[in-house]
Motif scaffolding. Structure first.
Motif, PDB file in Angstrom:
ATOM      1  N   ARG A 156      -6.819   4.309  -7.106  1.00 56.32           N
ATOM      2  CA  ARG A 156      -6.874   3.933  -6.067  1.00 56.32           C
ATOM      3  C   ARG A 156      -5.405   2.870  -5.647  1.00 56.32           C
ATOM      4  NH1 ARG A 156      -9.631   1.554  -1.187  1.00 56.32           N
ATOM      5  NH2 ARG A 156      -9.252  -0.603  -0.651  1.00 56.32           N
ATOM      6  N   ASN A 157      -5.239   2.189  -6.738  1.00 60.45           N
ATOM      7  CA  ASN A 157      -4.204   1.398  -6.554  1.00 60.45           C
ATOM      8  C   ASN A 157      -2.745   2.167  -7.031  1.00 60.45           C
ATOM      9  OD1 ASN A 157      -4.799  -1.512  -5.238  1.00 60.45           O
ATOM     10  ND2 ASN A 157      -6.464  -0.988  -6.789  1.00 60.45           N
ATOM     11  N   GLU A 201      -8.867  -7.073  -4.119  1.00 59.79           N
ATOM     12  CA  GLU A 201      -7.538  -7.036  -3.439  1.00 59.79           C
ATOM     13  C   GLU A 201      -7.200  -8.055  -2.421  1.00 59.79           C
ATOM     14  OE1 GLU A 201      -7.736  -2.194  -3.863  1.00 59.79           O
ATOM     15  OE2 GLU A 201      -7.789  -2.904  -2.140  1.00 59.79           O
ATOM     16  N   GLN A 233       1.654  -1.794  -1.355  1.00 62.74           N
ATOM     17  CA  GLN A 233       0.976  -3.144  -1.515  1.00 62.74           C
ATOM     18  C   GLN A 233       2.158  -4.047  -2.220  1.00 62.74           C
ATOM     19  OE1 GLN A 233      -3.540  -2.399  -2.668  1.00 62.74           O
ATOM     20  NE2 GLN A 233      -2.173  -1.897  -4.269  1.00 62.74           N
ATOM     21  N   ARG A 270      -1.717   3.585  -3.860  1.00 64.82           N
ATOM     22  CA  ARG A 270      -1.224   2.566  -3.121  1.00 64.82           C
ATOM     23  C   ARG A 270      -0.151   1.586  -3.433  1.00 64.82           C
ATOM     24  NH1 ARG A 270      -6.534   0.069  -0.282  1.00 64.82           N
ATOM     25  NH2 ARG A 270      -5.059  -1.437  -0.126  1.00 64.82           N
ATOM     26  N   GLN A 271       0.390   1.883  -4.481  1.00 65.11           N
ATOM     27  CA  GLN A 271       1.426   0.946  -5.095  1.00 65.11           C
ATOM     28  C   GLN A 271       2.769   0.593  -4.203  1.00 65.11           C
ATOM     29  OE1 GLN A 271       2.296   2.050  -9.224  1.00 65.11           O
ATOM     30  NE2 GLN A 271       2.648   4.274  -8.751  1.00 65.11           N
ATOM     31  N   ALA A 306     -13.506  -3.237  -4.512  1.00 63.72           N
ATOM     32  CA  ALA A 306     -11.946  -3.189  -4.190  1.00 63.72           C
ATOM     33  C   ALA A 306     -11.446  -4.238  -3.256  1.00 63.72           C
ATOM     34  CB  ALA A 306     -11.781  -1.979  -3.870  1.00 63.72           C
ATOM     35  N   GLY A 353       0.664  -5.192  -7.341  1.00 67.51           N
ATOM     36  CA  GLY A 353       0.022  -3.968  -7.827  1.00 67.51           C
ATOM     37  C   GLY A 353      -1.229  -4.190  -8.661  1.00 67.51           C
ATOM     38  N   PHE A 354      -2.018  -3.561  -8.969  1.00 64.95           N
ATOM     39  CA  PHE A 354      -3.297  -3.687  -9.621  1.00 64.95           C
ATOM     40  C   PHE A 354      -3.579  -2.590 -10.756  1.00 64.95           C
ATOM     41  CE2 PHE A 354      -3.958  -5.610  -5.521  1.00 64.95           C
ATOM     42  CZ  PHE A 354      -4.435  -6.861  -5.964  1.00 64.95           C
TER      43      PHE A 354
END
Length: 304
Positions: A119-120, A163, A127, A123-124, A159, A130-131
């Motif tokens: 997911r991350n 987040e 966002q 989405r990096q 999540a 980052g994760f």
């Protein structure tokens, strides 16, 4: 109030009609205030109604949408790039808790954490932070998988929690955790200077004795049913209060620690968690913390 009456009060709030828009909905804001008050005064009577805790956690986290196709798409990608790191931790997650092991299989934990990394990865670019998978994330995921009726709900709650509630706790440097430990020392010095001085005389800072409790939001201290009660409180009022909950656990064994020539032996494993006692002490400690320090405490899990 009896457990049945409390369950009725919770259900009344949860079942109150609300308009469909979730953004800044005054009905939802008012409902959350009522839920918080009930959690603090009576606690969630999950033994009377097992549906209460998952429904309340979703509302407190603001999880209203559960796009199954999104989760299935992450899962379909298979192992993420840090799968080996995940597997090194998942098998020992709450390993001594039989009830947890019966309800949550290791493959569920691996799948959820893999999906979170995917997911991350997607989405990096959008966002600020980052994760990826970091130490302790397996323990933070465990209460969601245990509490939620489905893996799907556990994933979206976990999540959102990571987040938004404590993103700095899961950065590769564990920045939020280390800030929490420093704040724990500063708060302890104010609320119990004698205990603080005794620990310091033995070269014991929070970094040494409280790291697991701050990292996992006390989920490393059994029993699990007490951890869940403590998390009801933290989800309702803020993750930052975990620092005061750790101090509360210290105060409960204060006399033994003060008398001990080697307090680290006592502090290596805290006594079994008693959520109501810990919450009661933590709430009273809030009044003793100067407002500027409390403001730092509030912001430390999510703001640089």
């Amino acid at each position: 109030m009896s457990a049945a009456a409390t369950a009725h009060s919770f259900n009344k709030i949860l079942n109150a009609p609300r308009s469909s828009s979730k953004s800044r909905n005054p009905d939802i804001d008012e409902g959350i205030k009522k839920l918080r008050r009930l959690i603090l005064v009576d606690g969630i009577p999950s033994a009377v109604d097992a549906t209460l805790r998952p429904r309340i956690w979703k509302i407190l986290l603001g999880v209203y949408d559960l796009p199954a196709e999104m989760y299935l798409e992450y899962v379909a990608r298979g192992p993420c790039e840090v799968r080996e790191k995940i597997r090194n931790d998942t098998f020992r997650t709450l390993a001594t808790d039989r009830g947890f092991k019966e309800r949550v299989r290791e493959d569920m934990l691996i799948r959820l954490l893999d999906a979170f990394v995917w997911r991350n990865y997607d989405r990096q670019e959008t966002q600020q932070l980052g994760f990826t998978y970091v130490q302790g994330m397996n323990v933070l995921a465990a209460p969601f998988l245990y509490t939620m009726p489905s893996e799907l709900e556990a994933f979206f709650c976990f999540a959102k929690f990571i987040e938004e509630s404590c993103p700095l706790y899961v950065q590769p440097t564990l920045e939020g955790v280390h800030r929490g430990l420093k704040l724990l020392d500063r708060c302890l010095k104010i609320v119990d200077p004698e205990l603080f001085a005794h620990l310091r005389s033995k070269n014991l800072s929070a970094e040494i004795y409280a790291f697991p409790s701050v990292l996992t939001l006390c989920a490393c201290t059994p029993p699990l049913d007490q951890v869940l009660q403590l998390w009801d409180f933290l989800l309702a009022f803020g993750v930052h209060l975990n620092v005061l909950c750790v101090i509360a656990q210290l105060l409960l064994i204060r006399e033994e620690v003060i008398k001990s020539a080697s307090p680290m032996r006592l502090l290596r494993t805290f006594p079994p968690l008693d959520a109501l006692q810990v919450i009661g002490i933590a709430v009273t400690l809030v009044r003793d913390i100067p407002s500027e320090l409390y403001d730092e405490l509030v912001r430390h899990p999510y703001e640089h």
